[in-house]
Design an enzyme around this catalytic site. Structure first.
Site, PDB file in Angstrom:
ATOM      1  N   VAL A 484     -11.450 -30.462 -60.018  1.00 10.91           N
ATOM      2  CA  VAL A 484     -10.584 -31.157 -60.970  1.00 10.91           C
ATOM      3  C   VAL A 484     -11.234 -31.029 -62.347  1.00 10.91           C
ATOM      4  O   VAL A 484     -12.432 -31.269 -62.494  1.00 10.91           O
ATOM      5  CB  VAL A 484     -10.394 -32.645 -60.616  1.00 10.91           C
ATOM      6  N   SER A 485     -10.440 -30.675 -63.350  1.00  8.29           N
ATOM      7  CA  SER A 485     -11.023 -30.350 -64.653  1.00  8.29           C
ATOM      8  C   SER A 485     -11.707 -31.536 -65.306  1.00  8.29           C
ATOM      9  O   SER A 485     -12.836 -31.421 -65.805  1.00  8.29           O
ATOM     10  CB  SER A 485      -9.947 -29.786 -65.581  1.00  8.29           C
ATOM     11  N   ASP A 486     -11.042 -32.702 -65.336  1.00 13.45           N
ATOM     12  CA  ASP A 486     -11.671 -33.822 -66.039  1.00 13.45           C
ATOM     13  C   ASP A 486     -12.840 -34.399 -65.243  1.00 13.45           C
ATOM     14  O   ASP A 486     -13.817 -34.867 -65.828  1.00 13.45           O
ATOM     15  CB  ASP A 486     -10.660 -34.903 -66.422  1.00 13.45           C
ATOM     16  N   CYS A 487     -12.769 -34.352 -63.916  1.00 19.14           N
ATOM     17  CA  CYS A 487     -13.930 -34.764 -63.115  1.00 19.14           C
ATOM     18  C   CYS A 487     -15.107 -33.827 -63.376  1.00 19.14           C
ATOM     19  O   CYS A 487     -16.265 -34.273 -63.479  1.00 19.14           O
ATOM     20  CB  CYS A 487     -13.574 -34.752 -61.632  1.00 19.14           C
ATOM     21  N   HIS A 490     -16.551 -34.683 -66.819  1.00 20.34           N
ATOM     22  CA  HIS A 490     -17.375 -35.898 -66.809  1.00 20.34           C
ATOM     23  C   HIS A 490     -18.679 -35.678 -66.038  1.00 20.34           C
ATOM     24  O   HIS A 490     -19.729 -36.209 -66.418  1.00 20.34           O
ATOM     25  CB  HIS A 490     -16.584 -37.066 -66.232  1.00 20.34           C
TER      26      HIS A 490
END
EC number: 5.4.99.39
Length: 759
Positions: A484-487, A490
């Site tokens: 997952v890109s935002d995971c 982060h």
């Protein structure tokens, strides 16, 4: 008593396997002799309080595991509470005390493997299909003990609406889909037609019949009822598995679908192609009598295919879509289901569908991409071979999805372990109190490093329509496997922040090669418009959304770009560029420039940004302002930042906070909560967004007012109150992130204390 276990397998279960010793795994077990009388009483009291207030605060406070952890760690809040009176100003000392109290409490909730457990649930269509599947396969009693059944029923009772129905999610109005699913679930679990707490079944059936009966259930409901035998497959629109053998250049080939859409309709198409129907038991025959306005045998199934209750209709089907379904139903399906086409095409398509199901199952350690897909894939494996290892491996991972709280047992989306921990680490690092919480930081750092995906999907993953995953972080844990890109952003950002601190405080830093892998993932997911997708690269034409087969959700057919993912990637790559200036610098610079332009282009007329994963414009605006600031934009040189600030300031309530309704998500306009109700999580988002914009240098008064509300909202223990759910997905369904009420207020106070001048 129920007890949460962390990072454990299922004993010597030969059907359970892992990539990282089960780091992040969360499972619940019942101990009939567990707990003292006082501890048991506290659980009973927590359940009573939730039930009595269930129509006012619909999200659980996630108390059961919290009480367990605080008890096991002998937690005692030693820092005195602080309050800021109306006539007083927030001082550095006050902000520090509130922050330290909150961190002291939150640190006690960290699991032994470094993550923070938390509920990630709220949709009311997650759990019933699991019960249906186990009922059909004959494993209901094996998987669900009497204690499981009691708690599942408790959850259903706690979230029944006053009108007798159940919403799509805990915050929403009653719908045919979830009312029917939960009614059948109660009946399978042993309740009579007029049984259940407070006549739950009778009230639910009355709601169903008064709204037209289950012929008006949406398409997903028609599918599950057909599988159960309570509906007829001829009353559903076709889901031909032959789509899986189409050439990849075909416009509606599954490879062009959004991953979740693809993974839902993969097992659905298999079950549809088989026309699978579970055992027709006496209960199923009784349900056929209970849920329709006319006799079951007299229903014209062809005519009910397009029916959908108005309460369930969020995305009305366009005429072109109905023409497509009618063409498939009338012309294609009769041929595909009969000789010789059923041998030449259908059997081949079904075999290919199962090949994809097994591939996805293996590469997610039988967790699958999410709970909706998990149950469908599990059932498909049983239909293929009831005694096979594939199904047994699925059974071993059911407990990963079950969650217990004071409102009962529910099914999670699939867990938010990495997501919550990534936010938590950024909040704690922002506090500048690292020396006081070094053990907490070290454990969290280790969990994040252990959770990074170390390999791509197995074999020829491109032929299985998968993207690279090496170097990514998932939403939950490493075993899940889905990038997952935002995971990933982060996870990368946390590793970079930790690398700037002394190893004796936070542990050894992540290998730079692993960070390079995560950069590669992020760069691969940027679209031509500069935006960032979540799971896989975009590329399918937008018009395919006209074929959205669900009535309840929006934008589900193809992968889209998201402001939050774009912002997260900007923040991570900007920091990476500072620390590793010689690695793919030209590409990263171009990425950030295009991504910032995307954020500017996605701003709405009122200055806000739509939030796709949180409620809603408050969430999206926080992310956008943080991303633009990380890209080097300022209030003085960026009109988008100025307009975003204006939006947030205009939305601030008289009490200093922000409070936005979940209806903003579905209506796509900002809708404030009624009255002077502020949500402490949304207030934290807005406060951080304003801080990113440089508001402290212009006029800090709005920041002081927001901080005062957060400080005064803190409870005696250092916890914060649970209010409305603040997560969302697919425009129309809220998701309860139980850890948000701790993480974001602490993060906001940390940023406020560090970046705003205080007396």
């Amino acid at each position: 008593m129920w007890r949460l276990k962390i990072g454990e397998g299922n004993g010597d279960d030969p059907y359970l396997f892992t990539t990282n010793n089960f780091a992040g795994r969360q499972t619940w077990e019942f101990d009939p002799d567990g707990g003292s009388p006082e501890e048991r009483h506290s659980v009973v009291e927590a359940r009573r309080i939730f039930y009595d207030n269930r129509f006012h605060v619909k999200a659980s406070s996630d108390l059961l595991w919290r009480m367990q952890f605080l008890r096991e760690k002998k937690f005692e809040q030693r820092i005195a509470p602080v309050k800021v009176e109306d006539s007083e100003k927030v001082t550095f000392e006050t902000a520090t005390s509130a922050l330290r109290r909150g961190i002291h409490f939150f640190s006690a909730l960290q699991a032994s493997d470094g993550h923070w457990p938390a509920e990630n649930a709220g949709p009311l269509f997650f759990l019933p299909p699991l019960v249906f599947c186990l009922y059909i396969t004959g494993h209901l009693d094996e998987v669900f003990t009497s204690e499981h059944r009691k708690e599942i029923l408790r959850y259903i009772y706690c979230h029944q609406k006053e009108d007798g129905g159940w919403g799509l999610h805990i915050e929403g109005h009653s719908t045919m889909f979830c009312t029917t699913l939960n009614y059948i679930c109660m009946r399978i679990l042993g309740e009579s037609p007029d049984g259940g707490h407070d006549n739950a079944c009778g009230r639910a059936r009355e709601w169903i019949l008064s709204h037209g009966g289950v012929t008006y259930i949406p398409s997903w409901g028609k599918t599950w009822l057909s599988i159960l035998g309570v509906f007829d497959w001829s009353g559903s629109n076709p889901m031909p598995p032959e789509f899986w053998i189409l050439p990849s250049f075909f416009p509606v080939h599954p490879a062009k679908m959004w991953s979740y859409c693809r993974m839902v309709y993969l097992p659905m198409s298999y079950l549809y192609g088989k026309r699978f129907v579970g055992p027709i038991t006496s209960l199923i025959l009784q349900l056929r009598k209970e849920l329709y306005l006319q006799p079951y045998e007299e229903i014209n199934w062809m005519k009910v295919r397009h029916l959908c209750a108005k309460e369930d209709t969020y995305y009305p089907r366009p005429l072109v879509q109905e023409l497509v379904w009618d063409s498939l139903y009338i012309f294609a399906e009769p041929f595909l289901a009969r000789w010789p086409f059923n041998k030449l095409l259908r059997e081949k398509a079904l075999q290919l569908a199962m090949k994809h199901i097994h591939y996805e199952d293996e590469n997610s350690r039988y967790i699958t991409i999410g709970c909706v897909e998990k149950v469908l894939c599990m059932l498909a494996c049983w239909v293929e071979d009831p005694n096979g290892d594939y199904f047994k491996k699925h059974l071993s991972r059911i407990s990963d999805y079950l969650w217990m709280a004071e409102d009962g047992m529910k099914m999670q989306s699939f867990g938010s372990q990495l997501w919550d921990t990534g936010f938590a680490m950024q909040a704690l690092l922002a506090s500048n109190l690292s020396s006081e919480i070094s053990d907490v930081l070290r454990r969290g750092h280790e969990f994040i490093k252990n959770s990074q995906v170390g390999e791509n999907p197995s074999g020829d993953y491109k032929s299985m329509y998968r993207h690279i995953s090496k170097g990514a972080w998932t939403f939950s844990d490493r075993d899940h496997g889905w990038q997952v890109s935002d995971c990933t952003a982060h996870g990368l950002k946390c590793c970079l922040l930790f690398s700037m601190l002394a190893p004796d405080i936070v542990g050894p830093k992540q290998d730079p090669e692993r960070l390079h892998d995560s950069v590669n993932i992020l760069l691969s997911l940027q679209s031509k418009n500069g935006g960032m997708t979540a799971w896989e690269p975009a590329g399918a034409p937008k018009w395919l959304e006209l074929l959205n087969p669900t009535e309840m959700f929006s934008d589900i057919v193809i992968e889209h770009e998201y402001s939050e993912c774009t912002s997260s990637a900007i923040q991570a790559l900007s920091l990476f560029k500072q620390l590793y200036p010689d690695h793919r610098t030209t590409e990263i610079t171009a990425f950030i420039k295009k991504a910032a332009e995307y954020l500017e282009n996605m701003q709405t007329r009122d200055g806000s940004w739509y939030g796709n994963w949180g409620i809603c414009f408050t969430y999206g605006t926080w992310f956008a302002l943080a991303g633009l600031a990380a890209a080097g934009k300022t209030f003085n040189d960026c009109e988008a930042i100025r307009k975003g600030v204006q939006f947030l300031l205009a939305a601030q309530k008289d009490n200093g906070g922000w409070g936005e309704s979940y209806l903003s998500c579905s209506k796509k306009i900002y809708i404030a909560q009624v009255g002077e109700i502020s949500n402490v999580v949304q207030t934290a988002w807005a406060l951080m967004g304003l801080i990113h914009s440089g508001q402290a240098e212009r006029d800090p008064i709005p920041l002081h007012r927001a901080a005062k509300l957060i400080i005064n909202s803190q409870l005696e223990s250092g916890d914060f109150p649970q209010q409305q759910a603040t997560g969302v997905f697919l425009k129309n369904c809220t998701l309860h992130y139980a850890a948000y009420r701790n993480i974001h207020p602490l993060w906001a106070l940390a940023e406020y204390r560090a970046r705003v001048s205080l007396p």
